[in-house]
Design an enzyme around this catalytic site. Structure first.
Site, short mmCIF file in Angstrom:
data_model
loop_
_atom_site.label_atom_id
_atom_site.label_comp_id
_atom_site.label_asym_id
_atom_site.label_seq_id
_atom_site.Cartn_x
_atom_site.Cartn_y
_atom_site.Cartn_z
N TYR A 1 -15.65 108.49 -36.58
CA TYR A 1 -15.42 107.67 -35.39
C TYR A 1 -13.93 107.40 -35.18
CZ TYR A 1 -16.24 104.17 -31.78
OH TYR A 1 -16.24 103.48 -30.59
N SER B 1 -10.85 103.70 -28.65
CA SER B 1 -11.25 102.47 -29.35
C SER B 1 -10.07 101.93 -30.13
CB SER B 1 -12.39 102.78 -30.33
OG SER B 1 -12.64 101.68 -31.16
N1 LIG Z 1 -19.06 98.51 -27.39
C1 LIG Z 1 -18.00 98.50 -28.17
O1 LIG Z 1 -17.79 97.54 -28.97
C2 LIG Z 1 -17.01 99.63 -28.09
C3 LIG Z 1 -15.75 99.44 -28.68
C4 LIG Z 1 -14.80 100.47 -28.61
C5 LIG Z 1 -15.11 101.65 -27.95
N2 LIG Z 1 -16.34 101.81 -27.41
C6 LIG Z 1 -16.62 103.09 -26.73
O2 LIG Z 1 -17.08 102.83 -25.43
C7 LIG Z 1 -17.85 103.94 -24.97
C8 LIG Z 1 -19.11 103.42 -24.28
O3 LIG Z 1 -19.90 102.73 -25.23
P1 LIG Z 1 -20.73 101.42 -24.87
O4 LIG Z 1 -20.18 100.33 -25.70
O5 LIG Z 1 -20.83 101.23 -23.42
O6 LIG Z 1 -22.15 101.84 -25.51
P2 LIG Z 1 -23.62 101.95 -24.85
O7 LIG Z 1 -23.93 100.72 -24.09
O8 LIG Z 1 -24.51 102.33 -25.97
O9 LIG Z 1 -23.46 103.16 -23.83
C9 LIG Z 1 -23.25 104.47 -24.30
C10 LIG Z 1 -23.41 105.48 -23.18
O10 LIG Z 1 -23.18 106.80 -23.72
C11 LIG Z 1 -24.25 107.64 -23.31
N3 LIG Z 1 -24.48 108.71 -24.27
C12 LIG Z 1 -24.70 108.59 -25.60
N4 LIG Z 1 -24.98 109.79 -26.14
C13 LIG Z 1 -24.96 110.69 -25.11
C14 LIG Z 1 -25.20 112.08 -25.02
N5 LIG Z 1 -25.58 112.81 -26.10
N6 LIG Z 1 -25.09 112.69 -23.83
C15 LIG Z 1 -24.74 111.96 -22.73
N7 LIG Z 1 -24.52 110.64 -22.74
C16 LIG Z 1 -24.63 110.01 -23.94
C17 LIG Z 1 -25.45 106.70 -23.20
O11 LIG Z 1 -26.39 107.22 -22.28
P3 LIG Z 1 -27.82 107.87 -22.66
O12 LIG Z 1 -28.33 107.23 -23.90
O13 LIG Z 1 -28.64 107.60 -21.44
O14 LIG Z 1 -27.52 109.33 -22.82
C18 LIG Z 1 -24.80 105.46 -22.60
O15 LIG Z 1 -24.74 105.58 -21.20
C19 LIG Z 1 -18.10 104.82 -26.20
O16 LIG Z 1 -17.27 105.94 -26.16
C20 LIG Z 1 -17.73 103.90 -27.37
O17 LIG Z 1 -17.28 104.64 -28.48
C21 LIG Z 1 -17.30 100.83 -27.45
#
Ligand SMILES: NC(=O)c1ccc[n+]([C@@H]2O[C@H](COP(=O)([O-])OP(=O)(O)OC[C@H]3O[C@@H](n4cnc5c(N)ncnc54)[C@H](OP(=O)(O)O)[C@@H]3O)[C@@H](O)[C@H]2O)c1
Length: 269
Positions: free
Chosen positions: A154, A140
């Protein structure tokens, strides 16, 4: 057809589901994991139909310390060698360090830090034997900025993933594995379920729209960067400017800016 295989964690939503779509469009077979089996099965069906690729679904909760080993054992049992690993699963843990339970912090470390590192460790030997590998650790922009109040670990975890990716990438070159690359992808605000899950949607929706990216260009930047052997990539012009400012502005100014901006959306309750 001898297709390459990509394992994607957190593939049931957001950035992970987009990685699945883009690797499938490139003709790769997939292994999708997350907790929500129904979501993974639906996506697998869609991608098999659209792209004719093989998609294996293995539902796992990465908060369980046994999950990475079980995942790799299940793939070994099916004779599936992983060519690309996308460590993407993640979430935000709102609140301060004082207000949160240790069990929740420990689970957070397991999902966002230990599991990606363990999966990398377990899958690298196979990549080395086949002399090809791609590892993308979804970090991130928060890993660039100074730590600020709320969602305590985080920034630490994401900064750690950036350093880890740089080291693994350098080690692969150092040992002559010139076609194994590891890259930290550092998105800023990206449309996904992330801010719904951590309960900050109403606050983050007030952030300027020019700060936000769709998942598709974020993912494309990650795939392109890892193929080039780049150890870190920040997708998008606005995010690149922010990352550069954290390096060139005086530290107290960066700290003040990061603190005031993150106070707009980080929860300290
Ligand atoms: N969106 C942003 O603004 C942003 C910015 C910077 C970095 N990121 C990073 O991008 C990555 C993906 O996030 P996203 O934005 O796509 O969020 P998201 O739409 O909420 O997706 C998160 C994914 O992680 C999975 N997950 C969460 N807890 C888990 C667990 N205990 N075991 C297995 N899978 C788990 C969820 O699946 P289930 O709930 O089905 O398990 C889901 O598929 C993360 O690492 C986040 O830190 C996001």
């Amino acid at each position: 057809m001898n297709r390459r295989l990509c394992l994607i964690t957190g593939a049931s939503a957001g950035i992970g589901a987009e990685f699945a779509r883009q690797y499938a469009a490139l003709g790769w077979n997939l292994v999708l994991t997350a907790r929500r089996d129904d979501r993974l099965q639906a996506l697998a069906g869609e991608l098999r139909a659209q792209h004719g690729v093989d998609v294996t679904v293995i539902a796992e909760d990465l908060a369980d310390p046994g999950a990475p080993q079980r995942l790799v054992a299940a793939l070994d049992a099916q004779g599936l060698g992983v060519d690309a690993l996308v460590n993407n699963a993640g979430y935000g843990l709102p609140g301060t360090f004082f207000s949160t339970r240790w069990e929740d912090q420990a689970a957070f470390l397991q999902v966002l830090y230990t599991a990606p590192i363990e999966l990398t460790h377990r899958l690298l030997p196979g990549m080395a034997a086949r002399r090809f590998g791609r590892i993308i650790n979804v970090a991130s922009l928060a890993g660039y900025a100074p730590g600020s109040a709320g969602h305590t670990l985080y920034a630490s975890v994401k900064a750690g993933l950036i350093k880890f990716s740089e080291s693994v990438n350098a080690e692969c070159s150092a040992i002559g594995q010139s076609d194994i690359h590891c890259c930290a992808l550092c998105p800023g605000f990206t449309w996904s379920e992330f801010h719904d899950v951590n309960g900050t949607r109403s606050e983050t929706n007030k952030m300027p729209k020019w700060l936000w990216m769709e998942a598709a260009p974020v993912v494309a930047a990650g795939i392109e960067a890892v193929n080039r052997g780049q150890p870190v990539v920040v997708p998008g012009a606005a995010n690149k400017v922010i990352a550069a400012l954290t390096r060139i502005l005086p530290e107290p100014a960066v700290r003040a800016l990061a603190g005031s901006q993150s106070a707009r959306y980080r929860r300290t309750d």
